[in-house]
Write a protein that holds these residues in place. Sequence first.
Motif, PDB file in Angstrom:
ATOM      1  N   VAL A 152      36.292  42.212  40.960  1.00 45.57           N
ATOM      2  CA  VAL A 152      34.918  42.579  41.298  1.00 45.57           C
ATOM      3  C   VAL A 152      34.922  43.364  42.605  1.00 45.57           C
ATOM      4  O   VAL A 152      35.370  42.870  43.638  1.00 45.57           O
ATOM      5  N   ASP A 153      34.415  44.587  42.560  1.00 43.63           N
ATOM      6  CA  ASP A 153      34.377  45.450  43.738  1.00 43.63           C
ATOM      7  C   ASP A 153      33.152  45.094  44.574  1.00 43.63           C
ATOM      8  O   ASP A 153      32.030  45.521  44.302  1.00 43.63           O
ATOM      9  N   ARG A 154      33.375  44.287  45.586  1.00 48.20           N
ATOM     10  CA  ARG A 154      32.282  43.807  46.427  1.00 48.20           C
ATOM     11  C   ARG A 154      31.613  44.942  47.211  1.00 48.20           C
ATOM     12  O   ARG A 154      30.433  44.875  47.529  1.00 48.20           O
ATOM     13  N   SER A 155      32.375  46.005  47.505  1.00 51.07           N
ATOM     14  CA  SER A 155      31.794  47.129  48.245  1.00 51.07           C
ATOM     15  C   SER A 155      30.710  47.826  47.423  1.00 51.07           C
ATOM     16  O   SER A 155      29.731  48.338  47.971  1.00 51.07           O
ATOM     17  N   VAL A 156      30.877  47.847  46.094  1.00 48.36           N
ATOM     18  CA  VAL A 156      29.863  48.444  45.220  1.00 48.36           C
ATOM     19  C   VAL A 156      28.581  47.624  45.291  1.00 48.36           C
ATOM     20  O   VAL A 156      27.481  48.171  45.406  1.00 48.36           O
ATOM     21  N   ILE A 157      28.718  46.305  45.239  1.00 47.08           N
ATOM     22  CA  ILE A 157      27.544  45.426  45.318  1.00 47.08           C
ATOM     23  C   ILE A 157      26.832  45.630  46.651  1.00 47.08           C
ATOM     24  O   ILE A 157      25.607  45.749  46.704  1.00 47.08           O
ATOM     25  N   GLN A 158      27.605  45.688  47.727  1.00 47.00           N
ATOM     26  CA  GLN A 158      27.017  45.865  49.056  1.00 47.00           C
ATOM     27  C   GLN A 158      26.303  47.212  49.158  1.00 47.00           C
ATOM     28  O   GLN A 158      25.182  47.291  49.660  1.00 47.00           O
ATOM     29  N   LYS A 159      26.954  48.279  48.667  1.00 45.51           N
ATOM     30  CA  LYS A 159      26.312  49.603  48.688  1.00 45.51           C
ATOM     31  C   LYS A 159      25.038  49.591  47.851  1.00 45.51           C
ATOM     32  O   LYS A 159      24.034  50.194  48.230  1.00 45.51           O
ATOM     33  N   GLY A 160      25.094  48.911  46.711  1.00 44.12           N
ATOM     34  CA  GLY A 160      23.922  48.817  45.841  1.00 44.12           C
ATOM     35  C   GLY A 160      22.775  48.104  46.519  1.00 44.12           C
ATOM     36  O   GLY A 160      21.614  48.539  46.439  1.00 44.12           O
ATOM     37  N   ALA A 161      23.067  47.013  47.214  1.00 40.16           N
ATOM     38  CA  ALA A 161      22.031  46.276  47.943  1.00 40.16           C
ATOM     39  C   ALA A 161      21.398  47.183  48.999  1.00 40.16           C
ATOM     40  O   ALA A 161      20.173  47.210  49.162  1.00 40.16           O
ATOM     41  N   GLU A 162      22.241  47.937  49.694  1.00 42.35           N
ATOM     42  CA  GLU A 162      21.740  48.862  50.721  1.00 42.35           C
ATOM     43  C   GLU A 162      20.873  49.955  50.095  1.00 42.35           C
ATOM     44  O   GLU A 162      19.828  50.317  50.638  1.00 42.35           O
ATOM     45  N   MET A 163      21.297  50.487  48.937  1.00 48.26           N
ATOM     46  CA  MET A 163      20.496  51.509  48.251  1.00 48.26           C
ATOM     47  C   MET A 163      19.109  50.972  47.894  1.00 48.26           C
ATOM     48  O   MET A 163      18.120  51.697  47.960  1.00 48.26           O
ATOM     49  N   LEU A 164      19.077  49.704  47.509  1.00 47.73           N
ATOM     50  CA  LEU A 164      17.802  49.074  47.118  1.00 47.73           C
ATOM     51  C   LEU A 164      17.030  48.548  48.328  1.00 47.73           C
ATOM     52  O   LEU A 164      15.938  48.023  48.175  1.00 47.73           O
ATOM     53  N   GLN A 165      17.655  48.667  49.499  1.00 50.98           N
ATOM     54  CA  GLN A 165      17.073  48.146  50.737  1.00 50.98           C
ATOM     55  C   GLN A 165      16.759  46.654  50.597  1.00 50.98           C
ATOM     56  O   GLN A 165      15.704  46.169  50.981  1.00 50.98           O
ATOM     57  N   MET A 166      17.739  45.956  50.019  1.00 55.04           N
ATOM     58  CA  MET A 166      17.627  44.518  49.827  1.00 55.04           C
ATOM     59  C   MET A 166      18.734  43.812  50.586  1.00 55.04           C
ATOM     60  O   MET A 166      19.853  44.317  50.668  1.00 55.04           O
ATOM     61  N   ASP A 167      18.425  42.664  51.081  1.00 57.89           N
ATOM     62  CA  ASP A 167      19.430  41.787  51.652  1.00 57.89           C
ATOM     63  C   ASP A 167      20.355  41.342  50.515  1.00 57.89           C
ATOM     64  O   ASP A 167      19.897  41.105  49.393  1.00 57.89           O
ATOM     65  N   ARG A 168      21.645  41.240  50.780  1.00 51.87           N
ATOM     66  CA  ARG A 168      22.589  40.857  49.730  1.00 51.87           C
ATOM     67  C   ARG A 168      22.235  39.504  49.113  1.00 51.87           C
ATOM     68  O   ARG A 168      22.322  39.320  47.907  1.00 51.87           O
ATOM     69  N   GLY A 169      21.804  38.558  49.937  1.00 51.47           N
ATOM     70  CA  GLY A 169      21.405  37.242  49.434  1.00 51.47           C
ATOM     71  C   GLY A 169      20.239  37.325  48.462  1.00 51.47           C
ATOM     72  O   GLY A 169      20.216  36.625  47.436  1.00 51.47           O
ATOM     73  N   GLU A 170      19.279  38.194  48.761  1.00 51.65           N
ATOM     74  CA  GLU A 170      18.140  38.383  47.862  1.00 51.65           C
ATOM     75  C   GLU A 170      18.594  39.020  46.552  1.00 51.65           C
ATOM     76  O   GLU A 170      18.160  38.611  45.466  1.00 51.65           O
ATOM     77  N   LEU A 171      19.484  40.009  46.644  1.00 49.86           N
ATOM     78  CA  LEU A 171      20.005  40.648  45.437  1.00 49.86           C
ATOM     79  C   LEU A 171      20.717  39.618  44.557  1.00 49.86           C
ATOM     80  O   LEU A 171      20.521  39.582  43.336  1.00 49.86           O
ATOM     81  N   ILE A 172      21.515  38.764  45.168  1.00 48.49           N
ATOM     82  CA  ILE A 172      22.219  37.717  44.421  1.00 48.49           C
ATOM     83  C   ILE A 172      21.218  36.774  43.764  1.00 48.49           C
ATOM     84  O   ILE A 172      21.323  36.469  42.571  1.00 48.49           O
ATOM     85  N   SER A 173      20.221  36.318  44.528  1.00 48.08           N
ATOM     86  CA  SER A 173      19.214  35.387  43.982  1.00 48.08           C
ATOM     87  C   SER A 173      18.455  35.989  42.810  1.00 48.08           C
ATOM     88  O   SER A 173      18.246  35.326  41.783  1.00 48.08           O
ATOM     89  N   GLU A 174      18.037  37.229  42.954  1.00 49.56           N
ATOM     90  CA  GLU A 174      17.276  37.898  41.882  1.00 49.56           C
ATOM     91  C   GLU A 174      18.151  38.137  40.647  1.00 49.56           C
ATOM     92  O   GLU A 174      17.683  38.024  39.507  1.00 49.56           O
ATOM     93  N   THR A 175      19.424  38.441  40.866  1.00 47.61           N
ATOM     94  CA  THR A 175      20.340  38.655  39.743  1.00 47.61           C
ATOM     95  C   THR A 175      20.576  37.340  39.007  1.00 47.61           C
ATOM     96  O   THR A 175      20.610  37.308  37.768  1.00 47.61           O
ATOM     97  N   ILE A 176      20.710  36.257  39.748  1.00 47.96           N
ATOM     98  CA  ILE A 176      20.841  34.936  39.119  1.00 47.96           C
ATOM     99  C   ILE A 176      19.617  34.645  38.251  1.00 47.96           C
ATOM    100  O   ILE A 176      19.755  34.192  37.111  1.00 47.96           O
ATOM    101  N   LEU A 177      18.420  34.929  38.757  1.00 41.82           N
ATOM    102  CA  LEU A 177      17.198  34.688  37.979  1.00 41.82           C
ATOM    103  C   LEU A 177      17.218  35.472  36.667  1.00 41.82           C
ATOM    104  O   LEU A 177      16.840  34.945  35.614  1.00 41.82           O
ATOM    105  N   GLY A 178      17.659  36.723  36.727  1.00 47.58           N
ATOM    106  CA  GLY A 178      17.744  37.537  35.521  1.00 47.58           C
ATOM    107  C   GLY A 178      18.735  36.969  34.522  1.00 47.58           C
ATOM    108  O   GLY A 178      18.495  36.985  33.311  1.00 47.58           O
ATOM    109  N   MET A 179      19.844  36.444  35.023  1.00 50.18           N
ATOM    110  CA  MET A 179      20.858  35.863  34.140  1.00 50.18           C
ATOM    111  C   MET A 179      20.402  34.516  33.588  1.00 50.18           C
ATOM    112  O   MET A 179      20.741  34.156  32.452  1.00 50.18           O
ATOM    113  N   GLN A 180      19.624  33.780  34.362  1.00 47.81           N
ATOM    114  CA  GLN A 180      19.113  32.493  33.873  1.00 47.81           C
ATOM    115  C   GLN A 180      18.233  32.675  32.639  1.00 47.81           C
ATOM    116  O   GLN A 180      18.256  31.845  31.730  1.00 47.81           O
TER     117      GLN A 180
END
Length: 192
Positions: A152-180
Amino acid sequence: METALPTRKEAFDLLKEFNTSDSLIRHGLAVEGVMGHFADKFGKDREKWQIIGLVHDLDYERYPDQHCKKTREILMARNWPEAYIRAIESHGWGLCSDVKPESLLEKTLYAVDELTGLITSTCLVRPSRSVLDLKAKSVTKKWKDKSFAAGVDRSVIQKGAEMLQMDRGELISETILGMQAVAEAIGLKGNL
């Protein structure tokens, strides 16, 4: 010839035509669920976002050396809209594509693709083997262990969070909700 919008059934049939791996199909379903969640969050076209999420790795199993590029050829032959094709190409920006994510949809797909893999891996090492009781802090703890889910390329996730102007923790939480929301379909309902 006018381009018709693909249906979810057409997208899923296409995914299964080009992919026999259960893990790749589950990954497509996971990204579909997450994209639907984010479409709702951002007030966007849920069906469009989900279809793009579902088929984003369409060419990965058959054409790993042409990933992101072969999909364009496959979807153009089926008269898919250019916006869908471009969005799919952009998820591999910097890895297998030169198409930079620009729209909110493209940035979201870019941000969540690798993250769904990290979340799935985190679920599978937990006693419950479920996304339903997963918290962002568990994923963050695994994030720090570079040997865990090393692909898993963590730098891609981090860049993606920055593109969305989201905190990484928020991105993780929202992604978990979508997967749930699709836990059973992606094999992460576990033993709860």
